[in-house]
Design an enzyme around this catalytic site. Structure first.
Site, short mmCIF file in Angstrom:
data_model
loop_
_atom_site.label_atom_id
_atom_site.label_comp_id
_atom_site.label_asym_id
_atom_site.label_seq_id
_atom_site.Cartn_x
_atom_site.Cartn_y
_atom_site.Cartn_z
N SER A 134 36.40 17.96 -15.58
CA SER A 134 36.38 19.03 -14.58
C SER A 134 35.38 18.71 -13.47
O SER A 134 35.60 17.77 -12.71
CB SER A 134 36.10 20.37 -15.26
OG SER A 134 36.41 21.46 -14.43
N HIS A 170 42.60 20.40 -14.29
CA HIS A 170 43.24 21.56 -14.95
C HIS A 170 44.57 21.89 -14.27
O HIS A 170 44.92 23.06 -14.06
CB HIS A 170 42.32 22.78 -14.92
CG HIS A 170 40.95 22.51 -15.43
ND1 HIS A 170 40.72 21.97 -16.68
CD2 HIS A 170 39.72 22.68 -14.86
CE1 HIS A 170 39.41 21.84 -16.87
NE2 HIS A 170 38.79 22.26 -15.78
#
Length: 244
Positions: A134, A170
Protein backbone atom coordinates in the site's frame (compact mmCIF):
# COMPACT_ATOMS: atom_id res chain seq x y z
CA UNK A 1 24.00 -10.64 0.48
CA UNK A 2 22.33 -8.25 -1.92
CA UNK A 3 20.32 -8.42 -5.12
CA UNK A 4 22.46 -8.32 -8.26
CA UNK A 5 20.52 -5.33 -9.60
CA UNK A 6 18.40 -2.66 -7.89
CA UNK A 7 15.16 -4.45 -7.00
CA UNK A 8 11.74 -3.33 -5.75
CA UNK A 9 8.71 -5.47 -4.91
CA UNK A 10 5.62 -3.23 -4.77
CA UNK A 11 2.56 -5.00 -3.37
CA UNK A 12 -0.99 -4.96 -2.12
CA UNK A 13 -0.35 -7.87 0.24
CA UNK A 14 2.37 -9.66 2.18
CA UNK A 15 0.84 -10.67 5.50
CA UNK A 16 -1.31 -13.67 6.30
CA UNK A 17 -2.95 -15.29 9.32
CA UNK A 18 -0.32 -16.56 11.75
CA UNK A 19 -0.20 -20.07 13.15
CA UNK A 20 1.08 -19.08 16.60
CA UNK A 21 1.27 -15.33 16.05
CA UNK A 22 -1.39 -12.72 15.30
CA UNK A 23 -0.24 -12.62 11.67
CA UNK A 24 2.50 -14.23 9.62
CA UNK A 25 4.67 -13.52 6.63
CA UNK A 26 2.89 -14.42 3.40
CA UNK A 27 4.44 -15.54 0.11
CA UNK A 28 4.88 -11.97 -1.15
CA UNK A 29 6.90 -10.95 1.89
CA UNK A 30 8.97 -14.12 1.71
CA UNK A 31 9.58 -13.43 -1.96
CA UNK A 32 10.95 -9.97 -1.12
CA UNK A 33 13.53 -11.69 1.09
CA UNK A 34 14.24 -14.36 -1.54
CA UNK A 35 14.95 -11.66 -4.14
CA UNK A 36 17.92 -10.52 -2.03
CA UNK A 37 19.68 -13.85 -2.61
CA UNK A 38 20.41 -14.35 1.10
CA UNK A 39 21.41 -17.90 2.11
CA UNK A 40 23.29 -19.72 4.86
CA UNK A 41 22.06 -17.49 7.70
CA UNK A 42 18.93 -15.85 9.03
CA UNK A 43 17.69 -13.16 6.62
CA UNK A 44 17.85 -9.58 7.90
CA UNK A 45 14.69 -7.56 7.26
CA UNK A 46 14.12 -3.91 8.16
CA UNK A 47 10.52 -3.09 9.04
CA UNK A 48 9.49 0.54 8.49
CA UNK A 49 6.16 1.58 10.02
CA UNK A 50 6.29 5.34 9.38
CA UNK A 51 3.02 5.40 7.42
CA UNK A 52 1.16 3.97 10.41
CA UNK A 53 2.82 6.23 12.98
CA UNK A 54 5.42 3.66 14.17
CA UNK A 55 2.88 1.74 16.24
CA UNK A 56 4.88 -0.20 18.81
CA UNK A 57 2.27 -2.97 19.21
CA UNK A 58 2.20 -3.71 15.48
CA UNK A 59 5.97 -3.53 15.30
CA UNK A 60 6.26 -6.11 18.10
CA UNK A 61 3.83 -8.42 16.29
CA UNK A 62 5.82 -8.03 13.07
CA UNK A 63 9.02 -8.97 14.89
CA UNK A 64 7.26 -12.03 16.36
CA UNK A 65 6.06 -13.07 12.92
CA UNK A 66 9.59 -12.78 11.59
CA UNK A 67 11.03 -14.78 14.48
CA UNK A 68 8.51 -17.57 13.81
CA UNK A 69 9.83 -17.77 10.23
CA UNK A 70 13.51 -17.52 11.10
CA UNK A 71 13.83 -13.89 9.95
CA UNK A 72 15.70 -11.28 12.01
CA UNK A 73 13.56 -8.12 11.94
CA UNK A 74 15.08 -4.74 12.78
CA UNK A 75 12.63 -1.84 13.02
CA UNK A 76 13.38 1.64 11.74
CA UNK A 77 11.48 4.23 13.79
CA UNK A 78 11.14 7.99 13.50
CA UNK A 79 8.78 8.52 16.49
CA UNK A 80 9.46 10.09 18.86
CA UNK A 81 13.00 10.27 17.55
CA UNK A 82 15.00 8.07 15.15
CA UNK A 83 15.95 4.79 16.81
CA UNK A 84 19.50 4.79 15.41
CA UNK A 85 22.28 7.37 15.21
CA UNK A 86 23.07 6.28 11.65
CA UNK A 87 19.93 5.35 9.71
CA UNK A 88 21.93 4.67 6.54
CA UNK A 89 24.08 2.09 8.33
CA UNK A 90 20.96 0.44 9.77
CA UNK A 91 19.32 0.12 6.35
CA UNK A 92 22.45 -0.92 4.44
CA UNK A 93 23.00 -3.78 6.88
CA UNK A 94 19.71 -5.40 5.78
CA UNK A 95 18.90 -7.89 3.03
CA UNK A 96 15.49 -6.33 2.42
CA UNK A 97 13.25 -3.52 3.65
CA UNK A 98 9.50 -3.90 4.18
CA UNK A 99 7.44 -0.70 4.42
CA UNK A 100 3.99 -0.99 5.97
CA UNK A 101 0.75 0.70 4.97
CA UNK A 102 -0.94 3.86 6.19
CA UNK A 103 -0.52 7.48 5.11
CA UNK A 104 1.86 7.75 2.16
CA UNK A 105 1.64 11.55 2.30
CA UNK A 106 2.88 11.63 5.90
CA UNK A 107 5.49 8.97 5.14
CA UNK A 108 7.00 10.99 2.28
CA UNK A 109 7.13 14.18 4.32
CA UNK A 110 8.83 12.53 7.28
CA UNK A 111 11.25 10.51 5.19
CA UNK A 112 12.44 13.66 3.43
CA UNK A 113 12.71 15.52 6.74
CA UNK A 114 15.03 12.80 8.09
CA UNK A 115 16.95 12.18 4.85
CA UNK A 116 15.50 8.72 4.31
CA UNK A 117 14.73 9.47 0.67
CA UNK A 118 18.47 9.50 -0.01
CA UNK A 119 19.13 6.59 2.37
CA UNK A 120 16.68 4.36 0.52
CA UNK A 121 18.06 5.38 -2.87
CA UNK A 122 21.54 4.44 -1.66
CA UNK A 123 20.23 1.10 -0.34
CA UNK A 124 18.35 0.37 -3.58
CA UNK A 125 21.43 1.05 -5.67
CA UNK A 126 23.49 -1.15 -3.31
CA UNK A 127 21.16 -4.13 -3.81
CA UNK A 128 19.03 -4.01 -0.65
CA UNK A 129 15.59 -5.13 -1.83
CA UNK A 130 12.97 -2.44 -1.23
CA UNK A 131 9.44 -3.74 -0.71
CA UNK A 132 6.17 -2.95 0.96
CA UNK A 133 2.41 -2.83 0.89
CA UNK A 134 0.00 0.00 0.00
CA UNK A 135 1.81 3.18 1.13
CA UNK A 136 4.92 0.99 1.10
CA UNK A 137 4.26 0.32 -2.58
CA UNK A 138 3.20 3.81 -3.68
CA UNK A 139 6.24 5.48 -2.12
CA UNK A 140 8.75 4.06 -4.62
CA UNK A 141 6.77 5.37 -7.63
CA UNK A 142 6.11 8.90 -8.90
CA UNK A 143 2.65 8.79 -7.34
CA UNK A 144 -0.74 7.16 -7.23
CA UNK A 145 -4.14 7.32 -5.55
CA UNK A 146 -4.31 7.69 -1.79
CA UNK A 147 -6.72 8.13 1.11
CA UNK A 148 -4.04 10.05 3.04
CA UNK A 149 -6.14 13.22 2.76
CA UNK A 150 -9.57 11.71 3.43
CA UNK A 151 -11.99 8.98 2.34
CA UNK A 152 -12.33 10.41 -1.19
CA UNK A 153 -9.21 9.28 -3.02
CA UNK A 154 -6.88 12.01 -4.19
CA UNK A 155 -3.64 11.86 -6.15
CA UNK A 156 -0.24 11.91 -4.52
CA UNK A 157 2.37 13.13 -7.00
CA UNK A 158 5.55 13.54 -4.95
CA UNK A 159 6.63 9.91 -4.55
CA UNK A 160 10.33 9.11 -4.38
CA UNK A 161 10.25 8.38 -8.10
CA UNK A 162 12.73 5.51 -8.13
CA UNK A 163 10.15 3.99 -10.49
CA UNK A 164 8.92 6.44 -13.16
CA UNK A 165 5.29 5.28 -13.08
CA UNK A 166 2.02 5.75 -11.25
CA UNK A 167 0.99 2.97 -8.87
CA UNK A 168 -2.52 1.78 -8.05
CA UNK A 169 -2.97 -0.33 -4.91
CA UNK A 170 -5.96 -2.31 -3.57
CA UNK A 171 -7.24 -2.18 -7.13
CA UNK A 172 -10.02 -4.75 -6.70
CA UNK A 173 -10.93 -4.13 -3.07
CA UNK A 174 -11.96 -0.46 -2.87
CA UNK A 175 -14.50 0.86 -5.34
CA UNK A 176 -12.80 4.20 -5.98
CA UNK A 177 -9.39 2.73 -6.77
CA UNK A 178 -9.81 1.76 -10.45
CA UNK A 179 -11.93 4.74 -11.64
CA UNK A 180 -9.83 7.35 -9.82
CA UNK A 181 -6.58 5.81 -11.12
CA UNK A 182 -7.99 5.99 -14.65
CA UNK A 183 -9.27 9.54 -14.07
CA UNK A 184 -5.97 10.98 -12.85
CA UNK A 185 -4.05 9.33 -15.68
CA UNK A 186 -6.58 10.66 -18.23
CA UNK A 187 -6.23 14.17 -16.77
CA UNK A 188 -2.45 14.02 -16.90
CA UNK A 189 -2.14 14.36 -13.13
CA UNK A 190 -0.49 10.93 -12.98
CA UNK A 191 1.60 9.24 -15.64
CA UNK A 192 0.73 5.78 -16.89
CA UNK A 193 1.64 2.96 -14.57
CA UNK A 194 0.79 -0.32 -12.93
CA UNK A 195 -1.85 -1.53 -10.48
CA UNK A 196 -2.22 -4.47 -8.10
CA UNK A 197 -5.23 -6.35 -6.80
CA UNK A 198 -5.01 -7.30 -3.12
CA UNK A 199 -2.68 -10.27 -2.81
CA UNK A 200 -0.44 -9.36 -5.75
CA UNK A 201 2.85 -7.58 -6.37
CA UNK A 202 5.12 -6.15 -9.04
CA UNK A 203 8.84 -6.91 -9.26
CA UNK A 204 11.00 -4.19 -10.80
CA UNK A 205 14.62 -4.76 -11.82
CA UNK A 206 16.14 -1.34 -12.09
CA UNK A 207 13.25 0.75 -13.41
CA UNK A 208 11.76 -1.97 -15.62
CA UNK A 209 8.90 -4.26 -14.65
CA UNK A 210 10.35 -7.78 -14.51
CA UNK A 211 7.36 -9.87 -13.40
CA UNK A 212 4.00 -9.80 -11.67
CA UNK A 213 3.34 -12.26 -8.83
CA UNK A 214 0.47 -13.26 -6.56
CA UNK A 215 -0.07 -14.94 -3.21
CA UNK A 216 -3.81 -15.36 -3.81
CA UNK A 217 -5.14 -17.43 -6.72
CA UNK A 218 -7.20 -15.56 -9.30
CA UNK A 219 -5.94 -12.07 -8.44
CA UNK A 220 -4.61 -9.75 -11.16
CA UNK A 221 -2.11 -7.04 -11.99
CA UNK A 222 -2.48 -4.40 -14.68
CA UNK A 223 -0.70 -1.91 -16.93
CA UNK A 224 -2.65 1.34 -17.38
CA UNK A 225 -1.61 3.77 -20.12
CA UNK A 226 -2.90 6.85 -21.93
CA UNK A 227 -2.94 6.90 -25.75
CA UNK A 228 -4.76 9.32 -28.04
CA UNK A 229 -6.63 10.75 -25.10
CA UNK A 230 -7.99 7.37 -23.93
CA UNK A 231 -6.99 5.25 -20.95
CA UNK A 232 -6.14 1.64 -21.74
CA UNK A 233 -5.93 -1.13 -19.16
CA UNK A 234 -4.07 -4.37 -19.90
CA UNK A 235 -4.01 -7.44 -17.66
CA UNK A 236 -0.51 -8.76 -17.01
CA UNK A 237 0.62 -12.36 -16.78
CA UNK A 238 0.73 -12.95 -13.02
CA UNK A 239 2.65 -15.88 -11.56
CA UNK A 240 1.28 -17.60 -8.46
CA UNK A 241 4.03 -17.87 -5.85
CA UNK A 242 4.88 -21.15 -4.13
CA UNK A 243 2.96 -21.54 -0.89
CA UNK A 244 0.03 -19.49 -2.14
Amino acid sequence: MSADTPTILATSGGLTRGRRTLFGFGPLLHYAIELSGVSGRAPRLCYVGTAGGDQESFEAQFIDAGRADGVTVTPLRLFSMPNADDLAALVLDQDAVWVGGGSVANLLALWRLHGLDEVFRQAWEAGVVLAGVSAGSLCWHLGGTTDSFGPDLRPVTNGLGFLPYANGVHYDNEEQRRPRFHQYIAEGILPGGYATDDGTGLVYRGTELAEAVAEVPGKGTYRVTLADGEVHEESLDTRLLPGA
